[in-house]
Design an enzyme around this catalytic site. Structure first.
Site, mmCIF file in Angstrom:
data_model
loop_
_atom_site.group_PDB
_atom_site.id
_atom_site.type_symbol
_atom_site.label_atom_id
_atom_site.label_comp_id
_atom_site.label_asym_id
_atom_site.label_seq_id
_atom_site.Cartn_x
_atom_site.Cartn_y
_atom_site.Cartn_z
ATOM 1 N N VAL A 26 0.938 -1.151 -0.090
ATOM 2 C CA VAL A 26 0.353 0.133 0.007
ATOM 3 C C VAL A 26 0.940 1.580 -0.522
ATOM 4 C CG1 VAL A 26 -1.317 1.184 1.459
ATOM 5 C CG2 VAL A 26 -2.447 -1.342 1.533
ATOM 6 N N CYS A 27 0.399 2.063 -0.656
ATOM 7 C CA CYS A 27 0.893 3.587 -0.829
ATOM 8 C C CYS A 27 -0.133 4.132 -0.854
ATOM 9 C CB CYS A 27 2.349 3.749 -1.729
ATOM 10 S SG CYS A 27 1.384 3.854 -3.153
ATOM 11 N N ALA A 28 0.270 5.979 -1.092
ATOM 12 C CA ALA A 28 -0.517 7.177 -1.096
ATOM 13 C C ALA A 28 -1.114 7.167 -2.929
ATOM 14 C CB ALA A 28 0.473 8.661 -1.162
#
Length: 386
Positions: free
Chosen positions: A80-82
């Site tokens: 997960v990232c932004a």
């Protein structure tokens, strides 16, 4: 990409909807969150069987060898990232390192913030039902009351397509759109939804002194009906979070409390800079007005702070009598101590809350992408910390 077709050695994309299904059904999941430590500490994906590791993306630019021994091989790994890009890069490296069950969150935490999960709360006495829309990544809760082919939507978020699609599915026409108060943590979809459907848009007038658009005045005693069965939605003036905050009693069974009362806390009175002035109103609403209501009412708040507040099926609700027994915000006997609790040492204020208030007044018109950026992070509408 169809996440059910798992091909060994290939990175897959996972939608926010598919992630919500996993989280709400308590499926085991390991999350590698590659955002900065401060962003992760502020706001993350929660779940009963979710384990996670936070390692900033810049630490993995030269490879994932430093974290491979910290990542399980016996369950799905979600990176997960932004926004998405960094998680795809790291996910590909994990696949190359030999991990076979790896996916990335499509659209990143921005897409997680925008997903809405419809949950049926219960039936109405004379037909119809109440539905809760759980914005699981942001902690926002919206509602739809459906009866006799008509619908009312309360505290709609800006992703209005979810409500119009759901109403079509239930063969209902949206007649009323209501906001319990002028929101400061997220951009309201109420005015937009009303324009799209031709519905009346209702807003408490005491919260609308600075709005620059037309609206119907939502005041105590001004019952409205939904459907041929005349299910009354009774406005109940309940100031404290804002000066105009208004609750709704639906079908003599459900109490929609807006941001005044939550399952685990109570609303904060400081988002318009008037904590001292509104603390007395907040106490009067909670300890006087609400105390006169039936303890059997099912409380349906506009937000939740933690995943632990979600009950069966993902719904957020509680019996009013149980909250008077268990909610810490309803059990502060000393008035001075109450005022101190709701005005001092509060959690950080919501991201961009002043700009969000200006948007909800119609004073500024940010682009869709600007609105997404403004809403990043938790809701932080409660007195007690997340």
């Amino acid at each position: 990409m169809n996440t059910s077709n798992r091909e060994k050695g290939r990175l897959r994309g996972l939608t926010a909807a598919a992630l919500a299904e996993k989280v709400l059904s308590d499926k085991p999941l390991f999350i590698l969150d590659v955002r900065n430590e401060s962003d992760f500490a502020d706001w993350k994906i929660e779940g009963n069987r979710v384990d996670m590791l936070n390692v900033p993306y810049f630490e993995l630019l030269d490879g994932v060898e430093a974290v491979t021994d910290k990542i399980p091989t016996d369950r799905e790994v979600l990176v997960v990232c932004a926004k998405e890009g960094s998680s795809k890069f790291v996910g590909e490296q994990l696949v190359e390192a030999g991990f076979s069950d790896v996916s990335y969150l499509i659209g990143g935490m921005k897409s997680w913030s925008e997903h809405l999960e419809p949950v049926k709360v219960g039936d109405l006495k004379d037909g119809g039902a109440v539905y809760q829309f759980v914005r699981i990544g942001k902690g926002c809760l919206s509602y739809m009351v459906i009866s006799g082919g008509e619908a009312a939507v309360i505290d709609a978020v800006r992703m209005t397509g979810v409500f119009t699609a759901f109403a079509r599915e239930k063969q209902a026409v949206i007649k009323h759109v209501l906001d319990t108060h002028l929101h400061a943590d997220h951009i309201s979809g109420g005015r937009k939804l009303a324009a799209e459907t031709g519905a009346a848009y209702w807003l408490p007038p005491k919260d609308a002194e600075e709005v620059v658009f037309g609206y119907s005045e939502l005041e105590e005693g001004a019952d409205m009906t939904v459907g041929s069965t005349r299910i009354a939605i009774q406005p109940l003036y309940s100031p404290g979070h804002t000066i105009g905050s208004t609750s709704f009693v639906v079908d003599d069974r459900y109490l929609l409390t807006g941001d005044i009362l939550f399952v685990a806390s109570i609303g904060r009175p400081d988002l318009a800079g008037k904590a001292e002035d509104w603390a007395r109103d907040l106490r009067a609403t909670l300890y006087d007005r609400y105390k006169k209501l039936s303890e059997e009412l099912i409380v349906l708040p506009a937000h939740f702070g933690r995943f632990a507040e979600l009950g069966e099926g993902g719904r957020v609700s509680a019996r009013l009598g149980d909250l008077f027994a268990d909610n810490p915000g309803l059990n502060i006997g000393d008035e001075a101590e109450f005022r101190k609790t709701v005005s001092e040492n509060l959690p950080p204020q919501p991201n961009a809350y002043q700009e969000i208030r200006q948007t909800n007044m119609g004073k500024i018109t940010p682009t869709e992408e600007e609105q997404r950026e403004m809403e990043i992070g938790p809701n932080r509408c409660a007195v007690h910390d997340q």
